[in-house]
Enzyme design. Structure first.
Site, PDB file in Angstrom:
ATOM      1  N   ASN A 120       3.367 -10.603   2.406  1.00 39.25           N
ATOM      2  CA  ASN A 120       3.543 -11.759   3.435  1.00 39.25           C
ATOM      3  C   ASN A 120       2.621 -12.840   3.098  1.00 39.25           C
ATOM      4  O   ASN A 120       1.651 -12.562   2.533  1.00 39.25           O
ATOM      5  CB  ASN A 120       3.300 -11.417   5.071  1.00 39.25           C
ATOM      6  CG  ASN A 120       4.490 -10.854   5.611  1.00 39.25           C
ATOM      7  OD1 ASN A 120       5.444 -11.352   5.310  1.00 39.25           O
ATOM      8  ND2 ASN A 120       4.355  -9.997   6.473  1.00 39.25           N
ATOM      9  N   HIS A 175      11.518 -15.205   7.086  1.00 39.01           N
ATOM     10  CA  HIS A 175      11.077 -13.669   7.769  1.00 39.01           C
ATOM     11  C   HIS A 175       9.780 -14.117   8.723  1.00 39.01           C
ATOM     12  O   HIS A 175       8.554 -13.763   8.170  1.00 39.01           O
ATOM     13  CB  HIS A 175      10.818 -12.771   6.653  1.00 39.01           C
ATOM     14  CG  HIS A 175      10.021 -11.589   6.999  1.00 39.01           C
ATOM     15  ND1 HIS A 175      10.855 -10.921   7.974  1.00 39.01           N
ATOM     16  CD2 HIS A 175       8.846 -10.957   6.837  1.00 39.01           C
ATOM     17  CE1 HIS A 175       9.936  -9.765   8.171  1.00 39.01           C
ATOM     18  NE2 HIS A 175       8.915  -9.813   7.538  1.00 39.01           N
TER      19      HIS A 175
END
Ligand code: NAI
Length: 308
Positions: A120, A175
């Site tokens: 991430n 996301h």
């Protein structure tokens, strides 16, 4: 076939575990920067072979990229989570350096590799991997929407008292808690729109619970989740290695599709031995189009941090 997984932490190890149990690859290389860590995880998993009856070999290495040579697919889960007092920009900077150097090392030893990014902020890391590697766009896949879609199906199945496997439902967009778009109006059960079975309040609740799905688990477990992320990543890898041509939401490079360009965002794609083969179009209504554009704006802001 060989699959490399970079980062032997929670998600990386769970991905490997899912893959070996199903004999997806002959060989899995688990690589971590922490001395002995991947070796230990790999040995622990290899010792389940006698109990579970799989043939896949798994090897753990500490930062040894030569061992990854000739990999068909690599998964990148390496990175650090945000620490107290750390800004998002600092996190992006740290993880960007990690992802960039990992990609460079992987490509050096496996020029034909397909890379699946999990680290991430995933959409931004996928964009960075594409830009820094110079690989064809189809060989860089961001995994996030596959997980979010599984969580969406879970929420729907709970409410409808139906099997999650019988549901057709996807999440597109970025996301992130606020950037993902669970497409409830497009979701079906037994070919019937799920909206036929749910009140507007129930629909709103399902969408909300899906969007905060990751955060909910983090607050329950105390750290981010790994079972569903590992299973989702393994499903994407399996579709590549076995050339299954399955449909997943993945973060891919857009060049005008869905009205966006020069950005990686989650859209439905077919995944096979070429990587992501093609985008599958969906007709979005004005409301969902607007949500998608907002999601793109947020991801673009994050991408711009890389350019500063
Ligand atoms: P973790 O902390 O358990 O594992 C990360 C591993 O990466 C550690 O073992 C660490 O030693 C290793 N590492 C760090 N720098 C490295 C380098 N330069 N080379 C090789 N290994 C290195 O973290 P976890 O829970 O496995 O999560 C990994 C990443 O995946 C995080 O960024 C997390 O936010 C993300 N994530 C993404 C999801 C998605 O759907 N895209 C879902 C869940 C997590």
């Amino acid at each position: 076939m060989k699959v490399t997984i970079v980062g032997a932490g929670a998600v990386g190890a769970t991905t490997a575990d899912n893959l070996i149990r199903r004999n997806v690859a002959e060989e899995i290389v688990l690589l971590d920067i922490k001395e002995g860590f991947a070796e230990g995880k790999a040995q622990d998993m290899a010792q389940t072979a006698a109990l579970l009856g799989f043939e896949s070999k798994i090897k753990g290495v500490t930062n040894d990229y030569l061992s990854t040579s000739g990999s068909t697919v690599a998964v990148i889960t390496s990175g650090i989570p945000r620490k107290p007092g750390m800004t998002r920009e600092e996190l992006i900077g740290t993880n960007a350096n990690i992802v960039k150097s990992v990609v460079e090392n992987l490509v050096k030893h496996s020029p034909d590799i397909i890379i699946v990014i999990v680290s991430n902020p995933m959409d931004t890391m996928t964009y960075l991997a594409l830009k820094s590697s110079g690989l064809p766009k189809n060989r860089i896949i961001g995994m996030g929407g596959t997980l979010d879609s599984a969580r969406f199906k879970y929420q729907l199945s709970e409410k409808l008292n139906a099997s999650a496997a019988d549901l057709n439902a996807i999440v597109i967009g970025g996301h992130g808690d606020t950037t993902m778009i669970p497409l409830i109006k497009h979701s079906t059960w037994n070919s019937i729109p799920v909206t036929d079975f749910l009140t507007p309040e129930e629909q709103g609740e399902i969408v909300h619970k899906t969007m905060v799905g990751g955060a909910t688990l983090t607050s329950l477990i105390g750290t981010s989740a790994w079972y569903a992320p590992g299973a989702a990543t393994a499903a994407v890898v399996e579709s590549i290695v076995r050339d299954q041509g399955k449909l997943f939401t993945a973060s891919v490079y857009l060049e005008g599709e869905f009205g966006q360009e020069d950005i990686n965002l989650g859209v439905p794609v077919i995944i096979n031995k070429k990587g992501w083969d093609r985008i599958v179009p969906i007709q979005l209504d004005e409301e969902d189009k607007e949500k998608f554009n907002k999601s793109a704006e947020a991801v673009r802001t994050m991408n711009n941090v890389l350019k500063e």
